[in-house]
Scaffold this motif. Structure first.
Motif, PDB file in Angstrom:
ATOM      1  N   TYR A 118       8.817  16.080 -23.628  1.00 32.23           N
ATOM      2  CA  TYR A 118       9.577  17.155 -24.264  1.00 32.23           C
ATOM      3  C   TYR A 118       9.074  17.404 -25.685  1.00 32.23           C
ATOM      4  CZ  TYR A 118      13.425  19.634 -26.472  1.00 32.23           C
ATOM      5  OH  TYR A 118      14.167  20.541 -27.188  1.00 32.23           O
ATOM      6  N   LEU A 119       8.887  16.360 -26.456  1.00 34.54           N
ATOM      7  CA  LEU A 119       8.405  16.502 -27.824  1.00 34.54           C
ATOM      8  C   LEU A 119       6.997  17.090 -27.866  1.00 34.54           C
ATOM      9  CD1 LEU A 119       9.768  13.274 -29.540  1.00 34.54           C
ATOM     10  CD2 LEU A 119      10.554  15.624 -29.845  1.00 34.54           C
ATOM     11  N   ALA A 120       6.161  16.697 -26.899  1.00 32.47           N
ATOM     12  CA  ALA A 120       4.808  17.245 -26.835  1.00 32.47           C
ATOM     13  C   ALA A 120       4.848  18.753 -26.566  1.00 32.47           C
ATOM     14  CB  ALA A 120       3.997  16.537 -25.762  1.00 32.47           C
ATOM     15  N   VAL A 121       5.741  19.185 -25.687  1.00 37.70           N
ATOM     16  CA  VAL A 121       5.882  20.614 -25.385  1.00 37.70           C
ATOM     17  C   VAL A 121       6.408  21.363 -26.605  1.00 37.70           C
ATOM     18  CG1 VAL A 121       7.180  22.292 -23.992  1.00 37.70           C
ATOM     19  CG2 VAL A 121       6.132  20.314 -22.897  1.00 37.70           C
ATOM     20  N   VAL A 122       7.378  20.785 -27.305  1.00 37.55           N
ATOM     21  CA  VAL A 122       7.917  21.421 -28.509  1.00 37.55           C
ATOM     22  C   VAL A 122       6.835  21.570 -29.569  1.00 37.55           C
ATOM     23  CG1 VAL A 122       9.523  21.097 -30.438  1.00 37.55           C
ATOM     24  CG2 VAL A 122      10.306  20.738 -28.101  1.00 37.55           C
ATOM     25  N   VAL A 123       6.044  20.528 -29.784  1.00 41.42           N
ATOM     26  CA  VAL A 123       4.961  20.592 -30.767  1.00 41.42           C
ATOM     27  C   VAL A 123       3.930  21.640 -30.353  1.00 41.42           C
ATOM     28  CG1 VAL A 123       3.026  19.296 -31.737  1.00 41.42           C
ATOM     29  CG2 VAL A 123       5.289  18.259 -31.639  1.00 41.42           C
ATOM     30  N   MET A 174       4.457  24.349 -28.560  1.00 45.36           N
ATOM     31  CA  MET A 174       5.026  25.684 -28.762  1.00 45.36           C
ATOM     32  C   MET A 174       5.065  26.058 -30.247  1.00 45.36           C
ATOM     33  SD  MET A 174       5.461  26.980 -25.842  1.00 45.36           S
ATOM     34  CE  MET A 174       6.499  28.388 -26.125  1.00 45.36           C
ATOM     35  N   PHE A 175       5.428  25.100 -31.106  1.00 47.25           N
ATOM     36  CA  PHE A 175       5.416  25.372 -32.542  1.00 47.25           C
ATOM     37  C   PHE A 175       4.001  25.664 -33.031  1.00 47.25           C
ATOM     38  CE2 PHE A 175       9.617  23.065 -33.400  1.00 47.25           C
ATOM     39  CZ  PHE A 175      10.297  24.251 -33.636  1.00 47.25           C
ATOM     40  N   LEU A 187       6.477  31.693 -17.811  1.00 43.62           N
ATOM     41  CA  LEU A 187       5.695  30.480 -18.085  1.00 43.62           C
ATOM     42  C   LEU A 187       5.235  30.465 -19.545  1.00 43.62           C
ATOM     43  CD1 LEU A 187       3.467  30.290 -14.890  1.00 43.62           C
ATOM     44  CD2 LEU A 187       5.269  28.701 -15.542  1.00 43.62           C
ATOM     45  N   SER A 188       6.180  30.601 -20.434  1.00 43.22           N
ATOM     46  CA  SER A 188       5.826  30.710 -21.845  1.00 43.22           C
ATOM     47  C   SER A 188       5.121  29.471 -22.367  1.00 43.22           C
ATOM     48  CB  SER A 188       7.076  31.005 -22.677  1.00 43.22           C
ATOM     49  OG  SER A 188       8.041  29.994 -22.512  1.00 43.22           O
TER      50      SER A 188
END
Length: 112
Positions: free
Chosen positions: A6-11, A13-14, A89-90
């Protein structure tokens, strides 16, 4: 393990939003400020940042979000297929938009 993913996906996307903002000649740090990033995204896509107020209205926000994704694809020279990818699929299409060689062309100043 799922927290790390989850954190990897958030990073990711940011980082993607940061690069997209920089391609549009905005400071990248604006992508990490929660409400301000929506204002800036509307400014990038619509040419007018105050459209972001439509995101407050229930049901209208869904329509405006879809239109904003269409306009985001359009200002970077992409088509409807890329817009559908941004909507569904953003996590894949935002990095594609950010880290590809696509150029920001600017909004056309017309609604829809």
């Amino acid at each position: 393990m799922s927290v790390i993913i989850y954190l990897a996906v958030v990073v990711l996307m940011f980082a993607s939003m940061w690069v997209i903002f920089e391609k549009a000649d905005l400071a990248g740090w604006k992508a990490i400020i929660p409400i301000y990033n929506t204002y800036c995204l509307c400014k990038i896509t619509w040419g007018n940042g105050w459209i972001f107020l439509a995101f407050i209205v229930p049901l209208v926000n869904i329509v405006v979000a879809i239109m904003t994704m269409y306009k985001l694809a359009k200002v970077f020279g992409k088509g409807v297929g890329f817009c559908i990818g941004l909507i569904f699929l953003s996590v894949v299409f935002y990095p594609l938009l950010a880290f590809s060689d696509s150029k920001y062309m600017g909004p056309d100043k017309k609604i829809a």
